[in-house]
Write a protein that holds these residues in place. Sequence first.
Motif, short mmCIF file in Angstrom:
data_model
loop_
_atom_site.label_atom_id
_atom_site.label_comp_id
_atom_site.label_asym_id
_atom_site.label_seq_id
_atom_site.Cartn_x
_atom_site.Cartn_y
_atom_site.Cartn_z
N GLU A 81 6.86 3.84 -12.21
CA GLU A 81 7.92 2.77 -11.56
C GLU A 81 7.49 2.59 -9.52
OE1 GLU A 81 12.55 3.81 -8.41
OE2 GLU A 81 10.69 5.62 -9.58
N GLY A 82 7.30 1.18 -10.41
CA GLY A 82 7.30 -0.36 -8.80
C GLY A 82 6.00 -0.70 -9.67
N GLY A 83 5.34 -0.06 -10.67
CA GLY A 83 3.92 -1.16 -11.48
C GLY A 83 2.28 -1.19 -11.09
N LEU A 84 1.77 -1.42 -11.31
CA LEU A 84 0.37 -0.97 -10.73
C LEU A 84 -0.20 -2.24 -10.20
CD1 LEU A 84 -1.60 1.17 -14.01
CD2 LEU A 84 -0.64 2.01 -11.25
N GLU A 85 0.77 -3.30 -10.04
CA GLU A 85 0.27 -4.67 -9.76
C GLU A 85 -0.86 -5.18 -11.40
OE1 GLU A 85 -1.71 -5.93 -6.13
OE2 GLU A 85 -0.48 -4.38 -5.37
N THR A 86 -1.30 -6.25 -10.90
CA THR A 86 -1.95 -6.82 -11.96
C THR A 86 -3.33 -6.02 -12.46
OG1 THR A 86 -0.97 -9.27 -10.93
CG2 THR A 86 -2.98 -9.18 -13.09
N ALA A 87 -4.17 -6.06 -11.38
CA ALA A 87 -5.50 -5.76 -12.13
C ALA A 87 -4.85 -5.03 -11.94
CB ALA A 87 -6.63 -6.04 -10.83
N GLY A 178 -5.02 3.38 -10.40
CA GLY A 178 -3.84 2.66 -8.97
C GLY A 178 -3.61 1.05 -9.42
N LYS A 179 -2.76 0.51 -7.96
CA LYS A 179 -2.64 -0.66 -7.96
C LYS A 179 -3.79 -1.01 -7.37
CE LYS A 179 2.68 0.14 -6.21
NZ LYS A 179 2.94 -0.40 -5.76
N GLN A 180 -3.66 -2.51 -7.70
CA GLN A 180 -4.66 -2.91 -7.70
C GLN A 180 -4.57 -4.63 -7.92
OE1 GLN A 180 -7.91 -2.52 -6.70
NE2 GLN A 180 -7.71 -0.51 -6.73
N PRO A 181 -4.40 -5.93 -7.17
CA PRO A 181 -4.27 -7.08 -7.42
C PRO A 181 -5.71 -7.28 -8.02
CG PRO A 181 -4.79 -6.93 -4.70
CD PRO A 181 -5.13 -5.49 -5.29
N LEU A 182 -5.25 -8.61 -8.79
CA LEU A 182 -6.36 -8.69 -9.71
C LEU A 182 -7.09 -10.03 -7.90
CD1 LEU A 182 -7.39 -9.64 -12.66
CD2 LEU A 182 -5.48 -11.72 -13.09
N LYS A 183 -6.82 -10.97 -7.46
CA LYS A 183 -7.64 -11.55 -6.61
C LYS A 183 -8.67 -11.62 -6.29
CE LYS A 183 -6.95 -15.90 -3.38
NZ LYS A 183 -8.60 -15.58 -2.90
N PRO A 184 -9.25 -10.35 -5.42
CA PRO A 184 -10.59 -9.78 -5.70
C PRO A 184 -11.37 -9.51 -6.15
CG PRO A 184 -8.71 -8.34 -4.40
CD PRO A 184 -7.93 -9.27 -5.96
#
Length: 222
Positions: A81-87, A178-184
Amino acid sequence: MRAMILAAGRGSRMRPLTDNQPKPLLPVAGKPLLGYHLEKLANAGVNEVVINHAWHGEQIEDFVGDGSQWGLQVSFSKEPEGGLETAGGIIKALPLLGDDPFWVINGDIWTDWDYRDLPTRLDEEQLGHLVMVDNPVHHQDGDFVIENGMLVNDGNDRKTFSGVGLYRKELLAPYPDGKQPLKPFFDRAIDKKQLAASHQDGFWTDVGTPERLHQLNQRLEK
């Protein structure tokens, strides 16, 4: 060729339309947004597609089934629930995506592109290739600059990332959980001159608000 469609977002900006269904299933000209991507990928010669989901994911699985109606083999990557962000979502799905470069497509965009025109190869030193578009009204500052076919962070002629890219799995190394954005990950590859890019013409929109969904439906009805 394999592809992944990102469909795990909550779609909070789309409320109340997404209170009881995931954003990629919102209808565009009478067809779920996700259906357009599956059709285009099949027409482009993709055989296997991975779709991640979190919010009302069972509805996505019910709509897609095994993918055979599009001539595709579809598997699902279920996220908490809440997802893992894009990366984070891509990293979780890597075991399903193989060792060769794969496309990743945001499930909440719509475009009139023929996906056969998307990049399919990367040079040996490249970790990815992002498809860029002109800056929309809601994102006037853009994201990156294309310089000699590669992305850089500095410059005036900034373009917007379309949500479509071709990636090697090594782009996401060291594969943190875990949750990780793609931009970095993009920024790291840009610093090493390992992220290619091209500019795509044609119609493209991020279907991120009820207003933009309404505008898209009006456009297609014409």
